[in-house]
Design a protein around this motif. Structure first.
Motif, mmCIF file in Angstrom:
data_model
loop_
_atom_site.group_PDB
_atom_site.id
_atom_site.type_symbol
_atom_site.label_atom_id
_atom_site.label_comp_id
_atom_site.label_asym_id
_atom_site.label_seq_id
_atom_site.Cartn_x
_atom_site.Cartn_y
_atom_site.Cartn_z
ATOM 1 N N VAL A 1 -3.233 -1.163 8.466
ATOM 2 C CA VAL A 1 -2.149 -1.452 7.535
ATOM 3 C C VAL A 1 -2.495 -0.934 6.145
ATOM 4 N N THR A 2 -1.482 -0.842 5.298
ATOM 5 C CA THR A 2 -1.693 -0.446 3.906
ATOM 6 C C THR A 2 -1.462 -1.644 2.986
ATOM 7 N N TYR A 3 -1.994 -1.540 1.775
ATOM 8 C CA TYR A 3 -1.874 -2.607 0.779
ATOM 9 C C TYR A 3 -1.322 -2.042 -0.525
ATOM 10 N N LYS A 4 -1.044 -2.924 -1.479
ATOM 11 C CA LYS A 4 -0.415 -2.507 -2.730
ATOM 12 C C LYS A 4 -1.220 -3.015 -3.920
ATOM 13 N N GLY B 1 1.535 13.449 -14.458
ATOM 14 C CA GLY B 1 0.875 12.526 -13.537
ATOM 15 C C GLY B 1 1.087 13.066 -12.142
ATOM 16 N N GLU B 2 0.031 13.494 -11.493
ATOM 17 C CA GLU B 2 0.158 14.186 -10.209
ATOM 18 C C GLU B 2 0.517 13.223 -9.083
ATOM 19 N N ALA B 3 1.174 13.768 -8.074
ATOM 20 C CA ALA B 3 1.511 12.999 -6.877
ATOM 21 C C ALA B 3 0.268 12.812 -6.013
ATOM 22 N N GLY B 4 0.085 11.625 -5.498
ATOM 23 C CA GLY B 4 -1.042 11.364 -4.613
ATOM 24 C C GLY B 4 -0.887 10.022 -3.941
ATOM 25 N N PRO B 5 -1.582 9.809 -2.834
ATOM 26 C CA PRO B 5 -1.510 8.501 -2.187
ATOM 27 C C PRO B 5 -2.052 7.428 -3.119
ATOM 28 N N PRO B 6 -1.388 6.294 -3.209
ATOM 29 C CA PRO B 6 -1.801 5.254 -4.153
ATOM 30 C C PRO B 6 -2.934 4.393 -3.609
ATOM 31 N N PRO B 7 -3.585 3.625 -4.474
ATOM 32 C CA PRO B 7 -4.620 2.691 -4.010
ATOM 33 C C PRO B 7 -4.062 1.720 -2.971
ATOM 34 N N GLY B 8 -4.839 1.489 -1.921
ATOM 35 C CA GLY B 8 -4.410 0.597 -0.844
ATOM 36 C C GLY B 8 -3.824 1.322 0.341
ATOM 37 N N HIS B 9 -3.415 2.586 0.131
ATOM 38 C CA HIS B 9 -2.925 3.392 1.248
ATOM 39 C C HIS B 9 -4.099 3.756 2.145
ATOM 40 N N ARG B 10 -3.818 4.092 3.393
ATOM 41 C CA ARG B 10 -4.898 4.426 4.332
ATOM 42 C C ARG B 10 -5.668 5.662 3.899
ATOM 43 N N PHE C 1 -8.427 0.287 -0.073
ATOM 44 C CA PHE C 1 -9.091 -0.690 -0.929
ATOM 45 C C PHE C 1 -10.533 -0.909 -0.466
ATOM 46 N N SER C 2 -11.407 -1.125 -1.408
ATOM 47 C CA SER C 2 -12.760 -1.611 -1.116
ATOM 48 C C SER C 2 -12.738 -3.134 -1.109
#
Length: 469
Positions: A267-270, A401-410, A414-415
């Motif tokens: 799963v992914t997180y936000k 601001g470049e496009a990229g997968p955000p924190p929490g995405h696979r 997240f650590s």
């Protein structure tokens, strides 16, 4: 399908390896961070008022108050704030939804029945396995159904196993879950209510489905029997979805009790309290903002977004450039980007009505910001619902601001420290630093806990601004 789900629930091995144990505890921390940080949301307040009718001497704790209610009521009441800010986990296959909706219900049942932490962890992992398989295999939109239908089925499988129901009892619980209760996609209609918000029921829809799961399992345990063919019958659940035979066979293969549990790791997180389709845009806006000395110097903003993001947060919205409430603001891509650029942060207070109605927000939205769909930023959920933000300053300089997968995405997971920080940021303001640390330690040691009572005591009374029912 009924017998396959019942057999899977009864016979899947609940032994969790190190990585799955970590993933379940991460899901628990994320759930508590989100729910405890939203206890003062109007929907959460309304849910606690409802709980006045279900107070008992021995049951499950209402988070934030310490009052004891029935397990069914606790499943509803503690689940509502989890969906208050669209801030909990997400999985997207052919359908998408939030598997962690089941966690408050399973915790309530475990607390009431004295079930130990290791058994709860295994049940959560099993529930995620069923939810992810169903999200991958079913197109709920074909039947006008919302994601809580899948979460309810998964939660029933997990709760039945935790309660030790037989395979026949589990089948009856599943039938009682899916036939009387069908969560409609109408809550995603984007129609606004009398206050100018999206329907409050969006915040109840998942936890009401989980409440149904708890109710169904307790009924089946008591001897109640459900419909004979709740899935494949002429008017059954699958009949609404027009499921092809090949897809049905593929789904049944996923429900193999011999396979190890692992779906909770997918799963992914936000990081920010906005739906998943806004996360990459926030990341891009904040990246640009760090290189802008004064937001008053912003002369223009161009947002390029994945076509699915544009559709969900722009074209489907009544007037995304003129939000009139919190939920019309945090479901507006223009407003999400504007607030991130102006404030340099996004938190649970960012989209309060008085903040989004500020003159500087309106000027940026109405005079300086454009949003365009961009095919080159495609990829949808798998890529992270990408967005790029280009800011032109009064000097003519363009900051990107470049496009990229955000924190929490696979692709950018997240650590452990990230989950701990999310708990701290959201829970310390309502429960203080010491109790927040104690909650963290209790979750980390949950596999060795003889019961959930110590953790639930920490989640109980003492939350700032939260009144008992």
């Amino acid at each position: 399908m009924l017998r396959a789900l019942a057999a899977y629930s009864r016979h899947a091995a609940l032994e969790c390896g190190v990585s799955v144990d970590r993933a379940v505890k991460a899901a628990l921390l994320d759930t508590l961070a989100v729910a405890l940080g939203a206890l003062t949301h109007p929907a959460a307040v309304a849910a606690r008022r409802y709980a006045r009718h279900a107070i008992v001497a021995r049951g499950a704790t209402i988070w934030g108050t310490g009052e004891c209610v029935t397990a069914e009521a606790a499943a509803l009441v503690n689940g509502v704030p989890l969906r208050a800010y669209d801030y909990n986990d997400l999985y997207i296959g052919k359908s998408g939804g939030h598997p962690s909706d089941m966690i408050p219900g399973l915790m309530a049942l475990a607390q009431w029945r004295g079930i130990d932490g290791k058994r709860l962890i295994g049940a959560i992992a099993l529930g995620y396995e069923v939810a992810v398989a169903l999200f991958d295999g079913l197109r709920l939109r074909n039947g006008g159904l919302d994601y809580p239908n899948i979460v309810a089925i998964a939660c029933t499988c997990a709760a039945a196993r935790m309660l030790g129901l037989s395979e026949d009892q589990t089948a009856d619980a599943l039938a009682i879950t899916v036939i009387p209760h069908a969560a409609s996609l109408e809550v995603e209609s984007n129609d606004l209510n009398r206050r100018g918000d999206l329907t409050m029921w969006k915040r109840f829809n998942g936890s009401d489905a989980v409440r149904q799961s708890v109710y169904a399992c307790l009924l089946a345990e008591a001897g109640a029997e459900g419909a004979v063919r709740p899935f494949e019958g002429r008017y059954g659940f699958l009949a609404r979805l027009e499921l092809a035979e090949d897809d049905r066979a593929a789904l049944l293969r996923r429900l193999d009790p011999a396979q190890p549990l692992s779906a909770v790791e997918r799963v992914t997180y936000k990081l920010w309290p906005v739906g998943s389709r806004g996360q990459s845009a926030i990341q891009a806006a904040l990246e640009a903002r760090r290189r802008i000395p004064d937001p008053a110097r912003i002369a223009g903003i161009r947002v390029l977004a994945d076509e699915g993001v544009y559709d969900h947060l722009v074209s489907q919205r009544a007037d995304p450039w003129h939000p009139v409430s919190r939920e019309t603001a945090d479901h507006s891509l223009p407003c999400i980007v504007a607030m991130a650029l102006l404030d340099g942060r996004v938190d649970t207070g960012t989209f309060d009505k008085e903040r989004v109605m500020r003159p500087d927000v309106r000027t940026l939205l109405n005079d300086r910001l454009v949003v365009e769909p961009a095919a080159e930023l495609g990829g949808g959920a798998a890529a992270g619902f990408l967005a790029r933000v280009e800011v032109t300053l009064d000097t003519g300089e363009v900051v990107v601001g470049e496009a990229g997968p955000p924190p929490g995405h696979r692709l950018k997971p997240f650590s452990d420290a990230d989950f701990e920080e999310k708990l701290r940021v959201n829970v310390e303001p309502v429960m203080g630093a010491r109790r927040t640390r104690d909650i963290l330690e209790a979750v980390r040691a949950l596999d060795a806990a003889a019961s959930l009572q110590p953790l639930c005591a920490l989640l109980g009374a003492g939350a700032q601004g939260v009144e008992a029912p």
